[in-house]
Design a protein around this motif. Sequence first.
Motif, PDB file in Angstrom:
ATOM      1  N   GLU A   1      -5.760   0.779   4.436  1.00 43.28           N
ATOM      2  CA  GLU A   1      -5.380   1.899   3.660  1.00 43.28           C
ATOM      3  C   GLU A   1      -4.143   1.438   2.589  1.00 43.28           C
TER       4      GLU A   1
ATOM      5  N   SER B   1       4.203   1.091   6.638  1.00 43.29           N
ATOM      6  CA  SER B   1       3.503   0.536   5.478  1.00 43.29           C
ATOM      7  C   SER B   1       2.540  -0.740   5.976  1.00 43.29           C
TER       8      SER B   1
ATOM      9  N   ALA C   1       2.927   9.495   8.125  1.00 41.76           N
ATOM     10  CA  ALA C   1       1.978   9.190   7.309  1.00 41.76           C
ATOM     11  C   ALA C   1       0.793  10.371   7.103  1.00 41.76           C
TER      12      ALA C   1
ATOM     13  N   SER D   1      -4.473  -1.468   8.315  1.00 42.35           N
ATOM     14  CA  SER D   1      -5.760  -1.040   8.637  1.00 42.35           C
ATOM     15  C   SER D   1      -6.547  -0.689   7.501  1.00 42.35           C
TER      16      SER D   1
ATOM     17  N   ARG E   1       0.079   9.909  13.725  1.00 38.96           N
ATOM     18  CA  ARG E   1       0.476   9.446  12.415  1.00 38.96           C
ATOM     19  C   ARG E   1       1.930   9.719  12.367  1.00 38.96           C
TER      20      ARG E   1
ATOM     21  N   PRO F   1      -0.884   2.437   0.917  1.00 35.65           N
ATOM     22  CA  PRO F   1       0.312   3.332   1.270  1.00 35.65           C
ATOM     23  C   PRO F   1       0.693   3.808  -0.169  1.00 35.65           C
TER      24      PRO F   1
ATOM     25  N   PRO G   1      -5.835   9.117   5.966  1.00 35.25           N
ATOM     26  CA  PRO G   1      -6.108   8.512   4.376  1.00 35.25           C
ATOM     27  C   PRO G   1      -7.210   9.726   3.740  1.00 35.25           C
TER      28      PRO G   1
ATOM     29  N   SER H   1      -3.001   6.673   1.830  1.00 32.51           N
ATOM     30  CA  SER H   1      -2.161   7.403   2.696  1.00 32.51           C
ATOM     31  C   SER H   1      -0.631   7.673   2.195  1.00 32.51           C
TER      32      SER H   1
ATOM     33  N   LEU I   1      -0.216   0.579   7.779  1.00 34.65           N
ATOM     34  CA  LEU I   1      -1.252   1.050   6.887  1.00 34.65           C
ATOM     35  C   LEU I   1      -2.109   0.130   6.165  1.00 34.65           C
TER      36      LEU I   1
END
Length: 295
Positions: free
Chosen positions: A261, A253, A220, A259, A203, A263, A223, A228, A256
């Motif tokens: 998540e 970004s 980052a 994935s 990360r 941001p 989460p 995150s 994330l």
Amino acid sequence: MELRFFDHPEDFLTMAGEVLAGQPVLSTVIAGVAERIREQREAGVAWPEGVPCWFVVVLDGNDIVGTAMRTAPFGEYPAYLMPMPDEAVHLLSKTLLARDEPVLGANGALPSVQVFCEDMAAATGKQAKIGQHTRLFELGDLVEPRPTAGRLRPGRLDEQPLIGSWYAAFMVDADEQAGREPGESPHESPTDEELARRIGTGRVFVWADEDDTPVNVTAATMPAYGVSRIGPVYTPKEQRGRGYASAAVYAVSKLLRDSGERPCLFTDQANPTSNKIYEAIGYRPLVDMANLRVE
């Protein structure tokens, strides 16, 4: 109103988790820290000696109307407050003072941190001073910046000394850019062991130039409730003005979001350059916060 203190983050998360999950972006710091400390304790990592570690839930009847924590291992060990009624802030201040725990600083949501520090200032004969105005942003529609030479990749353990030096320089340079005295804003620099752990999770990213030399670090958090937080974002002075920060934050970004998540990130309101960069990528302001000291 009633306060319930917790020394163990898992107990705090059990009680407050549903409320934190209901506002996950606003709760990114307190939820993320609680999760990180829980994981560290499960891994056998000892808490630094002399550093306070507690979480608190404010109840009004059966309703949770506020949360706070004191876990910061730097400066005067400031507290962190989520939004709560003034009555709840006064109760927290009064309770801490009654147990001989004056807290000479607080970060988090306005106006709660202002009220808290004014309470502490009045009780200790000092003054509350805002050290830094911050703003929490959440990513909206992601906008790709202009093309920039190089690429994003995970940082490597053999690059830890360089990355660590950039972590240490991050807030010093941020103070300078914002017109504060360099080093005026205390902040957490991870230990070597903690930084190695973060790099190992994949990360901590670097933007590497055409020769694969790192020219920016952008990290980052893991989460918490799907959110995150990006940071720090640091480019050394000699590499600035080439779009590395914009390219790195955009790329992280996108990773994330792809994935699943959400941001978010904090900015220093006194640094218009960074605010402009993040807004151009698609980040939108959510709430204003502040870091205060009692001195």
